[in-house]
Design a protein around this motif. Structure first.
Motif, PDB file in Angstrom:
ATOM      1  N   SER A 190      -8.187  -1.790  -8.374  1.00 45.13           N
ATOM      2  CA  SER A 190      -7.326  -1.005  -9.264  1.00 45.13           C
ATOM      3  C   SER A 190      -5.892  -0.991  -8.744  1.00 45.13           C
ATOM      4  O   SER A 190      -4.938  -0.901  -9.498  1.00 45.13           O
ATOM      5  CB  SER A 190      -7.848   0.420  -9.414  1.00 45.13           C
ATOM      6  OG  SER A 190      -7.588   1.154  -8.251  1.00 45.13           O
ATOM      7  N   PHE A 191      -5.739  -1.122  -7.404  1.00 41.81           N
ATOM      8  CA  PHE A 191      -4.409  -1.163  -6.807  1.00 41.81           C
ATOM      9  C   PHE A 191      -3.621  -2.375  -7.306  1.00 41.81           C
ATOM     10  O   PHE A 191      -2.428  -2.306  -7.561  1.00 41.81           O
ATOM     11  CB  PHE A 191      -4.563  -1.220  -5.284  1.00 41.81           C
ATOM     12  CG  PHE A 191      -3.271  -1.148  -4.532  1.00 41.81           C
ATOM     13  CD1 PHE A 191      -2.661   0.062  -4.296  1.00 41.81           C
ATOM     14  CD2 PHE A 191      -2.667  -2.298  -4.069  1.00 41.81           C
ATOM     15  CE1 PHE A 191      -1.469   0.131  -3.602  1.00 41.81           C
ATOM     16  CE2 PHE A 191      -1.482  -2.244  -3.371  1.00 41.81           C
ATOM     17  CZ  PHE A 191      -0.888  -1.023  -3.137  1.00 41.81           C
ATOM     18  N   PHE A 192      -4.320  -3.487  -7.474  1.00 43.27           N
ATOM     19  CA  PHE A 192      -3.646  -4.712  -7.897  1.00 43.27           C
ATOM     20  C   PHE A 192      -3.687  -4.904  -9.405  1.00 43.27           C
ATOM     21  O   PHE A 192      -3.169  -5.880  -9.912  1.00 43.27           O
ATOM     22  CB  PHE A 192      -4.272  -5.932  -7.215  1.00 43.27           C
ATOM     23  CG  PHE A 192      -3.946  -5.999  -5.757  1.00 43.27           C
ATOM     24  CD1 PHE A 192      -2.678  -6.377  -5.334  1.00 43.27           C
ATOM     25  CD2 PHE A 192      -4.870  -5.648  -4.799  1.00 43.27           C
ATOM     26  CE1 PHE A 192      -2.360  -6.420  -3.992  1.00 43.27           C
ATOM     27  CE2 PHE A 192      -4.562  -5.682  -3.448  1.00 43.27           C
ATOM     28  CZ  PHE A 192      -3.304  -6.077  -3.045  1.00 43.27           C
ATOM     29  N   ARG A 193      -4.320  -3.976 -10.076  1.00 39.57           N
ATOM     30  CA  ARG A 193      -4.429  -4.092 -11.524  1.00 39.57           C
ATOM     31  C   ARG A 193      -3.101  -3.702 -12.153  1.00 39.57           C
ATOM     32  O   ARG A 193      -2.480  -2.724 -11.765  1.00 39.57           O
ATOM     33  CB  ARG A 193      -5.518  -3.150 -12.022  1.00 39.57           C
ATOM     34  CG  ARG A 193      -6.295  -3.692 -13.185  1.00 39.57           C
ATOM     35  CD  ARG A 193      -7.616  -2.959 -13.274  1.00 39.57           C
ATOM     36  NE  ARG A 193      -7.418  -1.548 -13.043  1.00 39.57           N
ATOM     37  CZ  ARG A 193      -7.630  -0.609 -13.951  1.00 39.57           C
ATOM     38  NH1 ARG A 193      -8.011  -0.950 -15.153  1.00 39.57           N
ATOM     39  NH2 ARG A 193      -7.460   0.658 -13.662  1.00 39.57           N
ATOM     40  N   THR A 194      -2.648  -4.443 -13.149  1.00 39.57           N
ATOM     41  CA  THR A 194      -1.399  -4.092 -13.815  1.00 39.57           C
ATOM     42  C   THR A 194      -1.621  -3.616 -15.238  1.00 39.57           C
ATOM     43  O   THR A 194      -0.774  -3.003 -15.829  1.00 39.57           O
ATOM     44  CB  THR A 194      -0.448  -5.298 -13.861  1.00 39.57           C
ATOM     45  OG1 THR A 194      -1.161  -6.383 -14.444  1.00 39.57           O
ATOM     46  CG2 THR A 194       0.022  -5.678 -12.483  1.00 39.57           C
TER      47      THR A 194
ATOM     48  N   VAL B 258      -2.537   3.103 -11.730  1.00 37.36           N
ATOM     49  CA  VAL B 258      -1.789   3.430 -10.508  1.00 37.36           C
ATOM     50  C   VAL B 258      -0.381   3.913 -10.839  1.00 37.36           C
ATOM     51  O   VAL B 258       0.155   4.818 -10.200  1.00 37.36           O
ATOM     52  CB  VAL B 258      -1.718   2.183  -9.592  1.00 37.36           C
ATOM     53  CG1 VAL B 258      -0.803   2.433  -8.409  1.00 37.36           C
ATOM     54  CG2 VAL B 258      -3.104   1.824  -9.103  1.00 37.36           C
ATOM     55  N   GLU B 259       0.204   3.338 -11.899  1.00 35.97           N
ATOM     56  CA  GLU B 259       1.598   3.668 -12.201  1.00 35.97           C
ATOM     57  C   GLU B 259       1.733   4.844 -13.164  1.00 35.97           C
ATOM     58  O   GLU B 259       2.764   5.012 -13.805  1.00 35.97           O
ATOM     59  CB  GLU B 259       2.323   2.430 -12.753  1.00 35.97           C
ATOM     60  CG  GLU B 259       1.783   1.898 -14.073  1.00 35.97           C
ATOM     61  CD  GLU B 259       0.589   0.971 -13.907  1.00 35.97           C
ATOM     62  OE1 GLU B 259       0.203   0.362 -14.904  1.00 35.97           O
ATOM     63  OE2 GLU B 259       0.034   0.864 -12.798  1.00 35.97           O
TER      64      GLU B 259
ATOM     65  N   GLU C 106       4.612  11.065 -13.892  1.00 37.01           N
ATOM     66  CA  GLU C 106       4.353  12.437 -13.436  1.00 37.01           C
ATOM     67  C   GLU C 106       4.076  13.394 -14.585  1.00 37.01           C
ATOM     68  O   GLU C 106       3.436  14.425 -14.381  1.00 37.01           O
ATOM     69  CB  GLU C 106       5.507  12.943 -12.562  1.00 37.01           C
ATOM     70  CG  GLU C 106       6.794  13.150 -13.289  1.00 37.01           C
ATOM     71  CD  GLU C 106       7.938  13.462 -12.339  1.00 37.01           C
ATOM     72  OE1 GLU C 106       7.804  13.241 -11.130  1.00 37.01           O
ATOM     73  OE2 GLU C 106       8.981  13.915 -12.839  1.00 37.01           O
TER      74      GLU C 106
ATOM     75  N   HIS D 273      -2.238  11.408  -4.296  1.00 37.06           N
ATOM     76  CA  HIS D 273      -0.805  11.563  -4.545  1.00 37.06           C
ATOM     77  C   HIS D 273      -0.240  12.846  -3.931  1.00 37.06           C
ATOM     78  O   HIS D 273       0.915  13.189  -4.171  1.00 37.06           O
ATOM     79  CB  HIS D 273      -0.527  11.543  -6.050  1.00 37.06           C
ATOM     80  CG  HIS D 273      -0.568  10.157  -6.629  1.00 37.06           C
ATOM     81  ND1 HIS D 273      -1.703   9.381  -6.611  1.00 37.06           N
ATOM     82  CD2 HIS D 273       0.394   9.404  -7.210  1.00 37.06           C
ATOM     83  CE1 HIS D 273      -1.442   8.217  -7.175  1.00 37.06           C
ATOM     84  NE2 HIS D 273      -0.179   8.196  -7.540  1.00 37.06           N
TER      85      HIS D 273
ATOM     86  N   TRP E 123       6.513  -4.121  -2.887  1.00 39.06           N
ATOM     87  CA  TRP E 123       5.620  -3.906  -4.041  1.00 39.06           C
ATOM     88  C   TRP E 123       4.449  -3.011  -3.634  1.00 39.06           C
ATOM     89  O   TRP E 123       4.090  -2.076  -4.335  1.00 39.06           O
ATOM     90  CB  TRP E 123       5.109  -5.270  -4.523  1.00 39.06           C
ATOM     91  CG  TRP E 123       4.235  -5.194  -5.738  1.00 39.06           C
ATOM     92  CD1 TRP E 123       4.630  -5.193  -7.042  1.00 39.06           C
ATOM     93  CD2 TRP E 123       2.799  -5.123  -5.764  1.00 39.06           C
ATOM     94  NE1 TRP E 123       3.542  -5.123  -7.875  1.00 39.06           N
ATOM     95  CE2 TRP E 123       2.402  -5.071  -7.119  1.00 39.06           C
ATOM     96  CE3 TRP E 123       1.810  -5.093  -4.778  1.00 39.06           C
ATOM     97  CZ2 TRP E 123       1.073  -5.005  -7.518  1.00 39.06           C
ATOM     98  CZ3 TRP E 123       0.481  -5.007  -5.174  1.00 39.06           C
ATOM     99  CH2 TRP E 123       0.125  -4.971  -6.529  1.00 39.06           C
TER     100      TRP E 123
ATOM    101  N   HIS F  97       1.506   6.245  -2.111  1.00 34.35           N
ATOM    102  CA  HIS F  97       2.121   7.563  -2.159  1.00 34.35           C
ATOM    103  C   HIS F  97       1.952   8.234  -0.820  1.00 34.35           C
ATOM    104  O   HIS F  97       1.161   7.828   0.007  1.00 34.35           O
ATOM    105  CB  HIS F  97       1.472   8.402  -3.267  1.00 34.35           C
ATOM    106  CG  HIS F  97       1.773   7.863  -4.625  1.00 34.35           C
ATOM    107  ND1 HIS F  97       2.845   8.265  -5.366  1.00 34.35           N
ATOM    108  CD2 HIS F  97       1.148   6.907  -5.338  1.00 34.35           C
ATOM    109  CE1 HIS F  97       2.868   7.585  -6.499  1.00 34.35           C
ATOM    110  NE2 HIS F  97       1.846   6.758  -6.502  1.00 34.35           N
TER     111      HIS F  97
END
Lengths: 409, 271
Positions: free
Chosen positions: A42-46, A330-331, A334, A402, B42, B48
């Motif tokens: 999921s970290f590398f998923r865009t 991930v992105e 807020e 987070h 990147w 975070h």
């Protein structure tokens, strides 16, 4: 941590414990590694591409009709938890809630309010409901005299309804907790959502509170719970099989329970994923139950297991592989994070009240709620928005990673 | 004549293969630097809290290591690395630097020092020579930051020799923010202080496990309140201060506490 191999099969399924004795179900090392792998992916998923791929076997299976689902996994009956609370309170060596304040902390979707209302009915004690959010914000100190006049045991089922995360929304809960801590109100039980509890510990720290919670359900407890609830309608017995391996998840006969029963790794993983939360586990369970077409009902696993095959008058239900958990990208911005956090802290809010607490206009909040709904992360019922049961584990992990305040459960 | 001969003796015979090797090492080093910088940036931007700052801190060190490795590879190709040769070469280079490239080389050296002393890292919020912003890139000669007004500022590393570097979060996620309120003296100070504390406590930006402090100070024009608290992420600092300011004004209005405006000369001295 519960030791599954030595668990007492006659032990009650529902158990209320002090929060210090609350223990999360153990997760297998393999599953921990899987989670880390999923997290890395999921970290590398865009994009919003799904994380789970569906096994072919699952494609051959069909979703269960709603009626059958309701029979196999009916809504959680909180009366048993209420009875467990009563057992705990009566078994204590001290005087019980007559002489002190007891807090019952509930994880999201664990309806501690229902537990306490049922307990209040059984014990015939007064129930103090929280005021309307608008009354809190307008600082209407209407109920103070009423609270002081109570001279018997009372129950506050939802402490999270007594405050709002707003500069004008903390006075009432402070006033209430001050009266409670000073002994002005006598003895009683206060129910509180686990996220609100974490926040209120920072707003008005209660010295040495007697705080209780439902003990987490481990794999064995979940197996017992699902088996018992599937037998509740008294019709056909059901055999639950793992769609990936064809092996039984647990005995559906109801004769073998506890230590006699091999608990499937699937259920242990489910318990760990849901942090022992039976209400959330039930939603995942429902989501994964499948049925095969009539001609394929008989399982085709190995010969040794033939004796485990379905007998006459027994239904076979398959558990689809993989936990289909909705996740936050991930992105995620807020605005969405704040909405989810506020919903958890208040155990659900209307869009109107949410607009009072957020630095966003209501139209934008509604738009974001609908976006989260499309991602299956929130759900709405009677104008109240809540983080969905399926989305909760992912949302909690996202907020934790987070740096936001999370509950202790 | 002798000096020219001696200087030429410093260098090895350079054939085509030597030049190709040097070019290959330089190209490889450049590619590694670009790829590592982009990949680490990147990665850090998708993390975070503390892991984000740890990855950011690795960026200049990685580049430095690649540069040192490239230099260690290339120098023996160009010269015979004996003590005598090195002293002669560094002497010649030193004279050239002393006259023509003093500031440039000073920035390069300061860049090396900053990679170890870490006065700033990508992700830090710093003020240098009156410029405040988030460090976006720590290069070999300069560091680049972005101000709150979205202006990129390139600052040579040599500033660290003689200018104070104010680092607000110092490689961590904790960055204290301050919101100011100026009130006429006639108000209930206890109620105002509690209200301002609650404003911070109820902000969705708040890092709740950090302290919230409300400081009141009498000034010639009235009472000056400062609300000090920490956002969850340093990048939220301006939105956090705006949130406290806006909701603080509403809370103060409800309490009937009137804002005051200070004469320019007084407000400048008080800040």
């Amino acid at each position: 941590m519960k030791n599954e191999s030595t668990a007492d099969s006659n032990a009650p399924l529902w158990e209320v414990v002090r929060i210090g004795d609350f223990s999360l179900p153990a997760d297998s090392q393999l599953n921990v590694a899987r989670k880390k792998w999923r997290s890395l992916r999921s970290f590398f998923r865009t994009s919003q591409e799904p994380l789970e791929t569906h096994a072919k076997a699952e494609e051959d299976l069909r979703a269960l009709p709603t009626v059958q689902l309701e029979n196999l996994a009916p809504p959680v009956h909180w009366g048993a938890a209420s009875a467990a609370l009563d057992r705990f309170l009566t078994a204590r060596p001290d005087d019980g809630p007559e002489s002190e304040i007891v807090f019952l902390i509930g994880q999201p979707h664990v309806d501690q309010a229902a537990i306490l209302r049922q307990w209040a009915i059984s014990r015939k004690v007064a129930v103090l409901e929280g005021p309307d959010p608008a009354a809190i914000l307008s600082r209407q100190s209407l109920e103070k005299k009423n609270r002081k006049s109570i001279d018997s045991v009372w129950v506050i089922p939802e402490l999270e309804r007594w405050f709002l995360r707003h500069a004008n929304g903390l006075w009432l809960v402070r006033e209430l907790l001050e009266q409670v801590a000073s002994g002005e109100m006598g003895g009683g039980i206060i129910g509180c959502n686990s996220w609100a509890w974490a926040y209120l510990q920072r707003v008005w720290p209660i010295p040495n509170p007697t705080a209780l919670a439902l003990q987490a359900f481990d794999g064995r407890a979940l197996a017992r719970y699902f088996m018992v609830s599937s037998l509740a309608d008294g019709e056909k017995q059901v055999r639950f099989l793992n769609a990936r391996t064809g092996e039984p998840l647990f005995s559906g006969s109801g004769e073998k329970t506890g230590t006699e029963e091999e608990v499937s790794r699937e259920l242990q993983q489910l318990a760990a994923h849901c942090r022992g939360n039976v209400a959330i586990a039930r939603q995942y369970w429902r989501k994964r139950l499948r049925t095969a077409p009539e001609s394929e009902q008989a399982p085709t696993y190995d010969a040794d297991a033939a004796s485990l095959g379905p007998s006459a008058g027994e239904d076979v239900v398959w558990l689809a592989p993989g936990i289909e958990a909705p996740v936050l990208p991930v992105e995620t911005g807020e605005d969405l994070i704040f909405i989810l956090h506020n919903l958890l802290l208040h155990n659900g809010l209307s869009a109107t009240t949410l607009a009072e607490l957020m630095p966003l206009p209501k139209t934008q909040i509604v738009s974001n709620l609908l976006r989260l709904q499309s991602m299956e992360l929130v759900q709405s019922s009677e104008d109240i928005w809540r983080v969905s049961a399926l989305g909760y584990p992912g949302v909690r992990e996202f907020l934790r990673s987070h740096g936001y305040l999370v509950d202790a459960f | 004549m002798d000096t020219g001969v001696e200087l030429s003796n410093l260098f090895n015979e350079m054939d085509t293969s030597s030049w190709i090797e040097i070019a290959s090492v330089v190209a490889l080093a450049l590619i590694l630097i670009v790829v590592s910088q982009k990949a680490l940036s990147w990665t850090a931007n998708r993390l975070h809290d503390r892991p984000r700052f740890l990855v950011f801190a690795v960026i200049p060190l990685t580049r430095l290591l690649i540069l040192v490795a490239a230099a260690v590879w290339i120098v023996p190709i160009v010269i015979e690395p004996s003590l005598q040769n090195m002293v002669a070469l560094l002497g010649a280079v030193g004279i050239a630097i002393g006259f023509a490239l003093k500031d440039y080389v000073s920035s390069l050296v300061a860049g090396l020092v900053s990679a170890f002393e870490l006065p700033y890292r990508p992700g830090d919020w710093v003020e240098i020579d009156g410029v405040y912003g988030e460090v976006k890139h720590v290069g070999t000669r300069t560091m680049e930051l972005v101000t709150p007004d979205d202006t990129w500022v390139s600052i040579p590393h040599l500033k660290i020799w003689n200018k104070a570097v104010h680092n607000a979060n110092n490689g961590g996620p904790s960055l204290q923010c301050v919101a100011h309120f100026y009130l006429q003296p006639d108000h209930d100070a206890t109620a105002v202080s509690q209200a301002l504390s609650d404003v911070a406590l109820t902000s969705p930006f708040l890092e709740i496990d950090k302290p919230i402090v409300v400081i009141a100070q009498e000034r010639p024009f009235g009472t000056h309140y400062r609300v000090k608290a920490y956002p969850v992420d340093p990048r939220q600092q301006f939105r956090f201060v705006s949130d406290i300011t806006l909701r603080g004004k509403s809370a103060l209005q409800r309490l009937g506490a009137m804002a005051t405006s200070a004469p320019m000369s007084v407000s400048q001295t008080s800040s």
